[in-house]
Write an enzyme that holds these catalytic residues in place. Structure first.
Site, mmCIF file in Angstrom:
data_model
loop_
_atom_site.group_PDB
_atom_site.id
_atom_site.type_symbol
_atom_site.label_atom_id
_atom_site.label_comp_id
_atom_site.label_asym_id
_atom_site.label_seq_id
_atom_site.Cartn_x
_atom_site.Cartn_y
_atom_site.Cartn_z
ATOM 1 N N CYS A 1 0.573 -56.941 57.687
ATOM 2 C CA CYS A 1 1.054 -56.652 56.330
ATOM 3 C C CYS A 1 1.994 -57.758 55.838
ATOM 4 O O CYS A 1 1.840 -58.254 54.713
ATOM 5 C CB CYS A 1 1.717 -55.281 56.277
ATOM 6 S SG CYS A 1 2.785 -54.901 57.671
HETATM 7 N N1 LIG Z 1 1.406 -49.256 59.638
HETATM 8 C C1 LIG Z 1 1.153 -50.362 58.937
HETATM 9 O O1 LIG Z 1 1.708 -50.577 57.832
HETATM 10 C C2 LIG Z 1 0.171 -51.394 59.468
HETATM 11 C C3 LIG Z 1 -0.106 -52.505 58.661
HETATM 12 C C4 LIG Z 1 -1.002 -53.471 59.126
HETATM 13 C C5 LIG Z 1 -1.592 -53.334 60.368
HETATM 14 N N2 LIG Z 1 -1.287 -52.264 61.143
HETATM 15 C C6 LIG Z 1 -1.913 -52.178 62.468
HETATM 16 O O2 LIG Z 1 -2.793 -51.056 62.512
HETATM 17 C C7 LIG Z 1 -2.813 -50.520 63.837
HETATM 18 C C8 LIG Z 1 -2.440 -49.040 63.745
HETATM 19 O O3 LIG Z 1 -1.132 -48.970 63.210
HETATM 20 P P1 LIG Z 1 -0.488 -47.597 62.752
HETATM 21 O O4 LIG Z 1 0.730 -47.963 62.005
HETATM 22 O O5 LIG Z 1 -1.508 -46.730 62.126
HETATM 23 O O6 LIG Z 1 -0.082 -46.988 64.184
HETATM 24 P P2 LIG Z 1 0.147 -45.460 64.590
HETATM 25 O O7 LIG Z 1 0.505 -44.681 63.378
HETATM 26 O O8 LIG Z 1 1.080 -45.459 65.754
HETATM 27 O O9 LIG Z 1 -1.317 -44.980 65.077
HETATM 28 C C9 LIG Z 1 -1.913 -45.435 66.290
HETATM 29 C C10 LIG Z 1 -3.281 -44.790 66.453
HETATM 30 O O10 LIG Z 1 -3.881 -45.253 67.659
HETATM 31 C C11 LIG Z 1 -4.247 -44.121 68.482
HETATM 32 N N3 LIG Z 1 -4.121 -44.517 69.909
HETATM 33 C C12 LIG Z 1 -5.127 -44.604 70.804
HETATM 34 N N4 LIG Z 1 -4.725 -45.038 71.984
HETATM 35 C C13 LIG Z 1 -3.408 -45.216 71.873
HETATM 36 C C14 LIG Z 1 -2.414 -45.649 72.793
HETATM 37 N N5 LIG Z 1 -2.720 -45.996 74.057
HETATM 38 N N6 LIG Z 1 -1.154 -45.719 72.353
HETATM 39 C C15 LIG Z 1 -0.829 -45.358 71.081
HETATM 40 N N7 LIG Z 1 -1.756 -44.947 70.156
HETATM 41 C C16 LIG Z 1 -3.017 -44.885 70.554
HETATM 42 C C17 LIG Z 1 -3.310 -43.011 68.019
HETATM 43 O O11 LIG Z 1 -3.896 -41.720 68.190
HETATM 44 P P3 LIG Z 1 -3.961 -40.993 69.581
HETATM 45 O O12 LIG Z 1 -2.659 -41.271 70.263
HETATM 46 O O13 LIG Z 1 -4.181 -39.573 69.261
HETATM 47 O O14 LIG Z 1 -5.142 -41.603 70.263
HETATM 48 C C18 LIG Z 1 -3.236 -43.290 66.519
HETATM 49 O O15 LIG Z 1 -4.386 -42.771 65.867
HETATM 50 C C19 LIG Z 1 -1.797 -51.340 64.662
HETATM 51 O O16 LIG Z 1 -2.461 -52.321 65.407
HETATM 52 C C20 LIG Z 1 -0.921 -51.975 63.599
HETATM 53 O O17 LIG Z 1 -0.336 -53.187 64.010
HETATM 54 C C21 LIG Z 1 -0.437 -51.275 60.720
#
Ligand SMILES: NC(=O)c1ccc[n+]([C@@H]2O[C@H](COP(=O)([O-])OP(=O)(O)OC[C@H]3O[C@@H](n4cnc5c(N)ncnc54)[C@H](OP(=O)(O)O)[C@@H]3O)[C@@H](O)[C@H]2O)c1
Length: 345
Positions: free
Chosen positions: A149
């Site tokens: 982002c």
């Molecule tokens: N948030 C933002 O603004 C943003 C912006 C750009 C890029 N991103 C990228 O998008 C990706 C997801 O980000 P997010 O913000 O959505 O993260 P998040 O809210 O922490 O979600 C992580 C997701 O991954 C799953 N997961 C599966 N295996 C996992 C493990 N071993 N440890 C933790 N979670 C696991 C989780 O569900 P379960 O635990 O149920 O499997 C959950 O659905 C990341 O790589 C992040 O860098 C995020």
């Protein structure tokens, strides 16, 4: 119609993908995966999706999950997607990864700030998903590494000006602020309500992982080493990102030159809006949209150019740009599913 799956659908980026793709005119959302919520209807995790998304989350299994869709978004923490992408590609699927695993061209640069890369061979094949800059490469890609982002908000204003030689490359400073959803849904002390509410702080001043990503793209774009001094901040709001970038203009550059450069570069890019003179971007006006709003001020007396950009970190900074990339990979209109009218308030 294209059948689409989301791996890691229950995090903030995954849930934003579900929201956008549920309303996409050419997408049939067929599978959502989660470990913690396997067997739980998505609308129980996010009640706003009652009667909107009727899918139930499932545990990921390479054979079974891959068979259910043609395109997969991975919204998992970094380090996991590099283990899944090879299997999905081998089964003829297209992959858009939201983590950092496929953003870098240089494995050493990735490994210097993340960990060992176990699918290095794919880094040459994956395309950096900054849509407005790599649109042609994305068109033919099987795997896209969706940008971070902060890099999205910083690279979009900088690349045209550096490419056209309007600013010096060795004095760049980016001061960027993110809403707390940027840290994901997994609870942590640093993002606990009481720790962030009514407060404003810089973090990772000594080295945020998005810095090498920004530097790599600018270095590839200009063919010269570029380093941006990058300081991220956490703002006590749920979503939104504002980046203020300070640059030294080349001699004789006028505000009209800056405007023309940005407008020309983005004239065919519906999601980049160059604001009229005197207006500055505001996260409110890009909230829940895929827009990146860019404004600037040229201080000719002290020879400084201040660039400002605003995005929604979960949309243009993550899920929205990922869908924009999918649209290009599949030949749909770039704006399909992303043309919601902005919220005035
Ligand atoms: N948030 C933002 O603004 C943003 C912006 C750009 C890029 N991103 C990228 O998008 C990706 C997801 O980000 P997010 O913000 O959505 O993260 P998040 O809210 O922490 O979600 C992580 C997701 O991954 C799953 N997961 C599966 N295996 C996992 C493990 N071993 N440890 C933790 N979670 C696991 C989780 O569900 P379960 O635990 O149920 O499997 C959950 O659905 C990341 O790589 C992040 O860098 C995020």
């Amino acid at each position: 119609m294209t059948s689409v799956g989301i791996i890691g659908a229950t995090g903030y980026a995954g849930a934003e993908l579900v929201r956008i793709l549920t309303g996409h005119p050419h997408v049939n959302l067929t599978v959502l995966t989660s470990r913690q919520y396997a067997g739980t209807p998505f609308s129980e995790i996010y009640p706003c999706m009652l009667n909107v998304c009727t899918l139930t989350c499932e545990e990921f299994s390479m054979e079974e999950t891959a068979a259910k869709a043609d395109i997969f978004f991975m919204a998992l923490p970094h380090q996991l997607p590099m283990h899944l992408a090879p299997g999905l590609l081998a089964r003829g699927k297209k992959v858009i990864d939201l983590s950092a695993d496929f953003r870098f061209s240089d494995p050493a640069r990735y490994e210097s700030c993340y960990q060992e890369h176990t699918a290095k061979e794919l880094l040459q094949q994956s395309v950096y998903g900054l849509t407005e800059i790599y649109r042609e490469e994305i068109r033919g890609a099987d795997i896209v590494g969706n940008p971070g982002c902060y890099p999205t908000s910083i690279l979009l204003p900088l690349i045209p000006l550096l490419n056209d030689g309007l600013i010096h490359r060795d004095t760049l400073i980016a001061d960027a602020k993110s809403g707390v959803s940027g840290a994901g849904r997994t609870p942590a002390l640093a993002t606990h309500h009481c720790e962030v509410n009514e407060s404003f702080k810089a973090y990772k001043v000594d080295g945020h992982r998005h810095n090498p990503e920004i530097d790599e793209v600018l270095t590839l774009q200009t063919g010269r080493d570029v380093h941006v001094v990058f300081v991220p901040h956490l703002v006590p709001m749920t979503r939104g990102m504002l980046s203020t970038i300070y640059a030294v203009p080349q001699k004789g550059i006028s505000a009209e030159d800056v405007r023309q450069c940005l407008q020309q570069r983005y004239q065919d890019s519906p999601f980049v809006r160059i604001l009229p003179n005197g207006r500055t971007p505001d996260t409110r006006h890009v909230n829940r949209t895929n827009f990146c709003d860019i404004g600037f001020h040229l201080d000719q007396k002290y020879n400084r150019l201040v660039l400002l950009s605003a995005i929604d970190n979960l949309v243009k900074g993550a899920a929205g740009q990922a869908v924009q990339n999918m649209n290009i990979m599949t030949g749909y209109a770039e704006t399909a599913g992303l043309d919601a009218v902005p919220f005035p308030l």
